[in-house]
Design a protein around this motif. Structure first.
Motif, PDB file in Angstrom:
ATOM      1  N   ARG B 353       1.018  -1.098  -0.083  1.00  0.00           N
ATOM      2  CA  ARG B 353      -0.071   0.182   0.127  1.00  0.00           C
ATOM      3  C   ARG B 353       0.963   1.306   0.083  1.00  0.00           C
ATOM      4  N   LEU B 356       2.671   1.578  -3.364  1.00  0.00           N
ATOM      5  CA  LEU B 356       1.750   2.092  -4.376  1.00  0.00           C
ATOM      6  C   LEU B 356       1.513   3.493  -4.294  1.00  0.00           C
ATOM      7  N   GLN B 357       1.402   3.942  -2.936  1.00  0.00           N
ATOM      8  CA  GLN B 357       1.019   5.356  -2.915  1.00  0.00           C
ATOM      9  C   GLN B 357       2.065   6.493  -3.016  1.00  0.00           C
ATOM     10  N   ALA B 358       3.244   6.155  -3.127  1.00  0.00           N
ATOM     11  CA  ALA B 358       4.440   7.008  -2.931  1.00  0.00           C
ATOM     12  C   ALA B 358       5.511   6.922  -3.812  1.00  0.00           C
ATOM     13  N   ARG B 361       5.218   4.385 -10.255  1.00  0.00           N
ATOM     14  CA  ARG B 361       4.893   2.805 -10.580  1.00  0.00           C
ATOM     15  C   ARG B 361       5.937   2.144 -11.224  1.00  0.00           C
ATOM     16  N   PHE B 396      -7.594   2.390  -5.299  1.00  0.00           N
ATOM     17  CA  PHE B 396      -7.516   3.010  -6.519  1.00  0.00           C
ATOM     18  C   PHE B 396      -8.884   3.163  -7.037  1.00  0.00           C
ATOM     19  N   HIS B 400      -9.689   6.357  -5.428  1.00  0.00           N
ATOM     20  CA  HIS B 400      -9.641   7.319  -6.358  1.00  0.00           C
ATOM     21  C   HIS B 400     -10.514   7.260  -7.567  1.00  0.00           C
ATOM     22  N   TRP B 402     -10.896   4.937  -9.635  1.00  0.00           N
ATOM     23  CA  TRP B 402     -10.413   4.350 -11.204  1.00  0.00           C
ATOM     24  C   TRP B 402     -11.210   3.185 -11.588  1.00  0.00           C
ATOM     25  N   ARG B 406      -8.120   0.097 -15.011  1.00  0.00           N
ATOM     26  CA  ARG B 406      -6.791   1.136 -15.018  1.00  0.00           C
ATOM     27  C   ARG B 406      -6.159   0.605 -13.809  1.00  0.00           C
ATOM     28  N   LEU B 410      -1.913  -0.767 -13.460  1.00  0.00           N
ATOM     29  CA  LEU B 410      -1.066  -0.586 -12.519  1.00  0.00           C
ATOM     30  C   LEU B 410      -0.574  -1.893 -11.928  1.00  0.00           C
TER      31      LEU B 410
ATOM     32  N   SER C  78       4.203   8.022 -14.981  1.00  0.00           N
ATOM     33  CA  SER C  78       4.967   7.234 -14.340  1.00  0.00           C
ATOM     34  C   SER C  78       4.753   7.264 -12.652  1.00  0.00           C
ATOM     35  N   ASN C  81       0.040   6.662 -10.053  1.00  0.00           N
ATOM     36  CA  ASN C  81      -0.366   5.780  -8.822  1.00  0.00           C
ATOM     37  C   ASN C  81       0.031   6.903  -7.651  1.00  0.00           C
ATOM     38  N   THR C  82       0.708   7.785  -7.525  1.00  0.00           N
ATOM     39  CA  THR C  82       0.956   8.362  -6.187  1.00  0.00           C
ATOM     40  C   THR C  82      -0.199   9.067  -5.709  1.00  0.00           C
ATOM     41  N   ILE C  83      -0.207   9.384  -4.365  1.00  0.00           N
ATOM     42  CA  ILE C  83      -1.229  10.236  -3.954  1.00  0.00           C
ATOM     43  C   ILE C  83      -1.080  11.671  -4.344  1.00  0.00           C
ATOM     44  N   GLN C  84       0.223  11.899  -4.429  1.00  0.00           N
ATOM     45  CA  GLN C  84       0.581  13.538  -4.893  1.00  0.00           C
ATOM     46  C   GLN C  84      -0.175  13.516  -6.320  1.00  0.00           C
ATOM     47  N   ILE C 344       1.191  10.272   3.670  1.00  0.00           N
ATOM     48  CA  ILE C 344       0.402   9.394   2.686  1.00  0.00           C
ATOM     49  C   ILE C 344      -0.536   8.770   3.449  1.00  0.00           C
ATOM     50  N   ALA C 346      -1.422   5.510   3.709  1.00  0.00           N
ATOM     51  CA  ALA C 346      -0.870   4.252   4.152  1.00  0.00           C
ATOM     52  C   ALA C 346      -0.280   4.675   5.353  1.00  0.00           C
TER      53      ALA C 346
END
Lengths: 426, 426, 426
Positions: B353, B356-358, B361, B396, B400, B402, B406, B410, C78, C81-84, C344, C346
């Motif tokens: 988790r 994938l968040q930070a 990818r 996701f 989000h 998605w 999508r 990922l 790329s 996927n990020t929270i940003q 984040i 997570a």
């Protein structure tokens, strides 16, 4: 996740009669007499103090129980989010039969009176045990406790050894040893003799465990008798250096492990507490930890004593991951409960989940209450059972397609059977 | 969370053909021959030993495969909660076509026979790869492996370098280097020459990575040739100090990174293992870790070699948080799989988790099997896919908004595409 | 978990007007002028660089805003996927009224133009604040900031002190002190005098906090004036040793705490950052941490200044568990937001959950934006509210049977009321 399935698992786990493998119950006065005995629990006093109530308001001498409660109640609103407050509400509802969902300035006196009335019943202790499904409760006994005047089958003695390991440089502690054993502790040999007497005494009184809490920087190692002698000389001279005290601590600790082997007692290690980090705090609300601690500090010990079972509790939640790995590999390392600062659902859930996924089921002591008064057993074990049920449902029933019965059986193993197989094997 | 949506995502991920970027497969004998090859996996032997089975019952010489299984089976009940046992059940169901939900004294012989029959089929290896959707599998090769007699396109060589970095003080290791390269390693220059030959050899045999496992206290730094010479002198004299060995380890490690740059190979770092913490354990069940380790120990390395990609695995789950942050910032740091003690869903889920968040990818290698026998690829990747699907759905699709497509895309990136872009870029 | 109940709680939390207790807003130019101001945020530049975009492509001088965006956009895929990146999409939708679900080569120019148009409106700043429900925003001001030319009631000054504590050995910093205060800093006494002037200035300009970020190895201790003098002598001579600089750092830090006591300002501690770990990174994308850090390093400080409130942020997510425990015990330790690498979902979810279960509700500052441009307040607070709502629903509404109103009231306390009671108490 089905709420009904969860409720069924919680209900099934709630039917299990419990043996509480660690508490601070006073067997001569196990239950509360009034609400002050409940609210005087350090969790409430320390949280109220943390939220702004001056320590002297809480610890003033000669205030009545009712006065103490009246001073704490206005602060409870600031704590009503804490899991500890939820225990109070659960005690009110489940043991005191007062249907409230918070304790306020408006309702506390009613609760106070209800508590006093309930608790004055002659069978209150038994009633609490019965409602809590508690069959037996382990104690925490000073090494010089005569262990007399109570039912040692209901309240199981446990030899607590912090004073012996860390405070033997204090003449008063050596005096207590002498009084309890007739042995003047002056060297390695006399330590052995004294410990032997203490263990024999405790074993004769149905003791089922030896226990100690340890600071994060403690690194147990084998100290030879010879190396110990010089340190003991300066210790009894009254001028031990820091190093001497450390040598003695290690020597006594190692000797305790040898005694556990000889007397076939598990050795509960409660790893990671720094005492009096906040000296101005309220009683029992001064200790914290330093998470920079590793079970690798204990590898030599675990290797040296394969015949001793070590139920290990860790204070820093980050250490649970090492605990899982060490219990996964070392046959004599057992995971034990959720201690103190780790004892909130936010930490219990991931910790319990990792243990159930990676440690043999027979090597997990699910929970202990750590309670000072019997009334806390009910809400604390209930909290644990709810977390356990969630993990059993999510990971085993849903995750692995287990039947609910099989999942509950796993729960029974960690909640009850293992306490018997680990502590009552002898 | 909708179970149907989860099932759809798992199914879509299961359609992806895999390249396993790290295993311990023996390419000359990749699949199992009987159930003992499965149950002999160190996870089962170490857990059974941890649950009380003596090591000599497991490691007695000259016992038949069936006898070994018969000794392990009675202990499996104590392990049936572990994720490792769930792999066994999944192997039985999905590869051996035996429909059981646990392995017991009553059914193990049936399973044993079924396994022997299946595994004796001439196309068993291909069948396992096919059912597991495994297209290619990375190996772990000794530096002196001739890499001959197998299909290096199916089984991709990987140069494992632990011996070179940590055991060059052993004459036997230097002898192996001499035999493999024709170079006597006596100083910095000859190390370079030998490493150059090893890398050329591995590259010529389709090697796609260099790899090493590292203890938690290792701090790589740049050692100049001059500084290395003295240490090498004492090393070859046979009287290196601890410091000399450390200098040589650092020098060789740094030289490997330079070779990776020159030969354009990613350098897999598997950080944090302490070897033989429990020497009385069963084979491969003796290693543990000390979580007091930080990726800041590797900052100098990451800075010095911007042209080398470092897929990093961490052993202590607490280190995942640093790994996420370092991969977030350093272009050449890539998150890699869920290693060993971290390889249980309880740790994989939060770790996956956070990554994938930070982390971009394109910089995440989702999973590798670490398997010794091909049959483990199926249940291990399946375990990972279920966790991955849950995170994709929760974070996701639901989080989000998605589309499932999508989200699966990922998943495909971390499960498959990145293995290609990171290891097959050259 | 009911999605409707979650939506209701999110909606109720979204009605709360916010005071953002920590940002890096420039009050003279608080909002963005074009999409480059958004994408120039270090999170995007550092992630794009981490994903392979060379730093000089990002930091080339004299490129136009549109050119910068055009260079970053191809890399966004790329990072999607990020929270940003989700913040960027949320800014596009909620502030720029462009209905996209990703930023691509096809749609970025449309977004760029829409942004430019929106942001050129004279009331853009107010519009952003209004849509974000932001009433007031704390700043991060250099110690020599004149704090003039802006509304200090909307943009609340905060005295940032890193330079004073860690860079006083630089003549340029001492010069800035002299220019700001008229005091030449040469010894303990002059430091006191200068700090007194700075605090008086900041207090006169409505400052509500003093703040500092600290490296993981910093251990504040009390340094006596006498001990400080020698270090200061060498400091002003220009030849301070590492130890001298450390003594001065500790002396100045301790003096700041004394000033906070005297001037009744909370002292924000942001613990754990190592600066320039990756020197070749993009601007503000060079710092990382070492998780081997403990709040026990701050115990002496917390004990020495019971009258100072310390809102504590930790960089390493593993440190949250210590933060919860220290805030549980120390009345003057307050949990503060979710900082940087911890920011984040997570990490926020387990951290938020533990805090809500164990720290008095009055001692938790739920969130701050840390933003450089106003537009980031909306998506960042929205992210936090969604996590907070989930925890409130799961742990309090479902877990404890609370009404949604009661749960939202708890949310309001940590989101808003505590900011007022902690920073505006004076």
């Amino acid at each position: 996740m089905s709420q009904q399935a969860l409720d069924r698992i919680v209900a099934a786990l709630s039917d299990i009669e419990l043996i509480d493998p660690h508490s601070h119950i006073n067997p001569h006065d196990p239950a509360s007499h009034n609400l002050a005995d409940i609210l005087g629990y350090h969790y409430y006093t320390e949280l109220a103090h943390s939220a702004g109530l001056p320590a002297d308001r809480i610890e003033e001498s000669d205030i009545s129980p009712k006065e103490l409660v009246s001073r704490l109640v206005p602060k409870l609103d600031s704590l009503d989010n804490t899991i500890q407050l939820s225990w109070l509400v659960e005690i009110a509802r489940e043991l005191l039969d007062v249907d409230i969902d918070r304790v306020t300035s408006d309702n506390w006196e009613q609760l106070y009176d209800a508590a006093e009335q309930k608790m004055s019943a002659p069978d209150w202790e038994s009633e609490v045990l019965k409602r809590s499904k508690l069959k037996q409760v382990f104690l925490t006994n000073d090494f010089d406790d005569p262990l007399e005047g109570f039912d040692t089958d209901r309240y199981i003695p446990c030899l607590r050894t912090d004073d012996l390991v860390f405070h033997l440089h204090q003449p008063s502690v050596r005096e207590r040893v002498a009084n309890a054993t007739g042995v003047e502790v002056t060297d390695a040999k006399s330590v052995w003799e004294a410990l032997g007497k203490l263990f024999s005494h405790f074993k004769s009184k149905n003791a089922k465990a030896c226990a100690i809490s340890l600071p994060p920087d403690f690194v147990p190692t084998h100290v030879t008798d010879e190396d110990a002698e010089e340190a003991f000389m300066r210790l009894t001279d009254g001028r031990p250096s820091i190093e001497d005290r450390q040598v003695v601590s290690r020597f006594v600790f190692w000797s305790l492990a040898e005694m556990c082997a000889e007397h076939r007692l598990p050795f509960d290690l409660m790893i990671g507490v720094n005492r009096s980090v906040y000296p101005a705090g309220v009683h029992q609300g001064r200790d914290l930890y330093d998470s920079r601690c590793s079970l690798s500090q204990y590898a030599e010990l675990f290797n040296f004593f394969p015949q001793v079972t070590f139920p290990v509790s860790v204070l820093a939640p980050t250490m649970n991951q090492e605990l899982v790995s060490y219990a996964w590999i070392f046959p004599n390392v057992v995971t034990s409960g959720h201690w103190w600062y780790s004892n909130i659902p936010a930490h219990i859930e991931p910790d319990c989940r990792a243990r159930l996924q990676a440690v043999p089921r027979t090597k997990q002591i699910g929970y202990y209450s750590d309670m000072y008064k019997l009334e806390f057993g009910l809400p604390k074990f209930a909290m644990y059972r709810r977390v356990l049920a969630k993990v059993l449902l999510e990971d085993f029933v849903i995750g692995h397609g287990w039947s609910e019965e099989r999942a509950v059986d796993l729960g029974q193993t960690v909640l009850r059977s293992n306490v018997e197989s680990i502590f009552f094997a002898d």
